[in-house]
Motif scaffolding. Sequence first.
Motif, PDB file in Angstrom:
ATOM      1  N   LYS A   1     -37.115 -28.519   6.270  1.00  0.00           N
ATOM      2  CA  LYS A   1     -37.529 -28.941   5.428  1.00  0.00           C
ATOM      3  C   LYS A   1     -39.101 -28.734   4.973  1.00  0.00           C
TER       4      LYS A   1
ATOM      5  N   LYS B   1     -31.231 -34.523   0.182  1.00  0.00           N
ATOM      6  CA  LYS B   1     -32.097 -35.362   1.583  1.00  0.00           C
ATOM      7  C   LYS B   1     -31.359 -35.173   2.721  1.00  0.00           C
ATOM      8  N   LYS B   2     -31.555 -34.800   3.088  1.00  0.00           N
ATOM      9  CA  LYS B   2     -31.366 -34.646   4.675  1.00  0.00           C
ATOM     10  C   LYS B   2     -29.341 -34.299   5.096  1.00  0.00           C
TER      11      LYS B   2
ATOM     12  N   CYS C   1     -25.517 -37.381   4.036  1.00  0.00           N
ATOM     13  CA  CYS C   1     -26.077 -36.906   3.355  1.00  0.00           C
ATOM     14  C   CYS C   1     -26.235 -37.852   1.967  1.00  0.00           C
ATOM     15  N   THR C   2     -27.656 -37.714   1.563  1.00  0.00           N
ATOM     16  CA  THR C   2     -28.029 -38.990   0.926  1.00  0.00           C
ATOM     17  C   THR C   2     -28.620 -37.704  -0.441  1.00  0.00           C
ATOM     18  N   CYS C   3     -28.015 -37.896  -1.435  1.00  0.00           N
ATOM     19  CA  CYS C   3     -28.458 -37.758  -3.170  1.00  0.00           C
ATOM     20  C   CYS C   3     -29.557 -38.768  -3.808  1.00  0.00           C
TER      21      CYS C   3
ATOM     22  N   ARG D   1     -31.683 -34.881  -6.003  1.00  0.00           N
ATOM     23  CA  ARG D   1     -31.946 -33.900  -5.228  1.00  0.00           C
ATOM     24  C   ARG D   1     -31.297 -34.960  -4.134  1.00  0.00           C
TER      25      ARG D   1
END
Length: 441
Positions: free
Chosen positions: A180, A30-31, A44-46, A28
């Motif tokens: 969120k 995140k941010k 962007c984080t996966c 997913r």
Amino acid sequence: MSSPVFYSLCIITVIASTFLVQAVGALRLKKCPSYVMEKSNVSCTCLTKMKKPHNVTWPGHSQSGSLFLTNVQRSDNGTQYTCLLTADGSKEEVVYTLRVAYGPYDGQVSISPSHLVRNGTQPVTLTCTAEDTYPTPSYEWSGVSCENQVSDDACTFSLYPKDNGREVTCTAESVTLSRKPSYTFHNSVRGTASGTINLNVTLLRPDCGEDLVANSSEQFITSPGHSNQYCVWHITASPGQQIWVDSLEMELETRDPCNRASVSFYDGDEKNGKLLGKFCKRLGNYVPIMPASGMATIVFVSTWGGSGFRLIYKTLPGCVESLTADSSIQTIEPPGYPEKYLTNMVCVWQITAPAGKSIRLNFTDFQIEKSRSCKWDYVHIYDGERGGQLLGEYCGNKDHQSKAKFKPVTSFMNKTTVVFKSDVLYPARGFSLQYTATDTV
Ligand SMILES: *[C@@H]1O[C@H](CO)[C@@H](O)[C@H](O)[C@H]1NC(C)=O
Ligand SMILES: *[C@@H]1O[C@H](CO)[C@@H](O)[C@H](O)[C@H]1NC(C)=O
Ligand SMILES: *[C@@H]1O[C@H](CO)[C@@H](O)[C@H](O)[C@H]1NC(C)=O
Ligand SMILES: *[C@@H]1O[C@H](CO)[C@@H](O)[C@H](O)[C@H]1NC(C)=O
Ligand SMILES: *[C@@H]1O[C@H](CO)[C@@H](O)[C@H](O)[C@H]1NC(C)=O
Ligand SMILES: *[C@@H]1O[C@H](CO)[C@@H](O)[C@H](O)[C@H]1NC(C)=O
Ligand SMILES: *[C@@H]1O[C@H](CO)[C@@H](O)[C@H](O)[C@H]1NC(C)=O
Ligand SMILES: *[C@@H]1O[C@H](CO)[C@@H](O)[C@H](O)[C@H]1NC(C)=O
């Protein structure tokens, strides 16, 4: 090999499509902002909850799950970045689509129709244009109450002559937020721009109203039965006649300051005359008016149908007069005497005696509202013209006050002016004033 199943994951506006072999929904984002303002950076984080051993990378961009882009440009809009999960025997991808927001950098307001020469009420539409902006901003109008707002950038309303010169501003604001699940906002981009227009109105003919002539009979004005109207009544009287207008009923709007429906009274015409008051309900309002100019103008403006109003108007005989004193005893009495006098009344009597003579004035009866310094209801007697030397100022009850206060007065000149003013409350019997020409003392 099992056939690939296609899933799509939707995290608010971030669309992530996932191809998987075994690790269902393991990846997913995140941010990862749904929109990024141009010239800014993206982080962007996966992520995966899958147990190690595995690798999460952004092939071609990052050897870890963190994607960092600097100084994004408009031309980067739509670029897709793929995050890849590799674990023993399985593979999964999630795609992040970059959307680059910008502006608005300028705003403009236009009006249609542009030629605002009107008969009565005319609906006009203002359109706000935000220049150089993505995505679509929200619009806010100030200086105008939009009626049938078809879309945010258009504002339709009814234009009245009173709107002439009014400034209307539209502010376009681009605020893009991703939310969120915990409902805290994060990552917003913001741009604002505004445009202003000055309304230009020329009234040719109002929706309704009439030119009326007051006489000593009671006549009436009743409100028209529709909303969205602009009506003007002019009431005149023959020279020297005092016009008196009072409201019998008025219930247009209970909220101040009478924004949606009102009746305004002018001394003179509505353009150059003096505004005597603007009302939307009767109670507590100082509605009865007596214009000094010989013309009363009543303007009714409505964008909303209240229950309406009914006005009464007439001349007040014996209230504004030029009189001649001779050796006989004559009398001045305000309209209504010896019943109650009217409220909000100003009567002016000018008395002239032959050259070389003075005028003696003597109250035979006197009862008007009493107040400190006679500030509410009063009788003023001037030597000569109104505003000349004050020979006497009276209020209260003659029978209850010292005799000296009401002793006869004599003018120095061969002219005297008597002014009677009443306010809105506590009318009483009035007065009877005798005048006669005497030899100058
Ligand atoms: C974007 O990142 C670069 C490099 O880390 C940094 O120098 C710059 O200040 C950042 N810009 C913004 C708008 O945060
Ligand atoms: C992770 O990447 C490293 C280096 O590219 C590789 O040696 C290792 O086998 C990978 N692990 C998995 C589980 O794919
Ligand atoms: C930016 O990219 C999105 C997604 O590809 C696209 O729908 C949109 O029209 C693009 N906007 C601009 C201004 O090019
Ligand atoms: C205003 O009304 C007059 C008379 O009814 C008409 O001749 C004229 O065309 C109207 N003007 C406008 C701008 O509506
Ligand atoms: C208002 O409109 C009239 C007619 O179009 C024009 O002559 C006048 O200059 C305008 N006034 C202003 C202040 O824009
Ligand atoms: C006052 O004017 C009205 C309307 O014109 C008329 O009907 C009425 O008879 C007039 N009254 C007097 C006293 O002249
Ligand atoms: C008296 O009245 C006449 C006009 O009626 C005026 O011409 C004259 O100046 C007055 N005289 C005095 C002394 O006020
Ligand atoms: C003034 O009026 C009173 C009655 O209120 C009367 O008694 C008195 O004689 C009058 N005075 C003069 C000078 O006319």
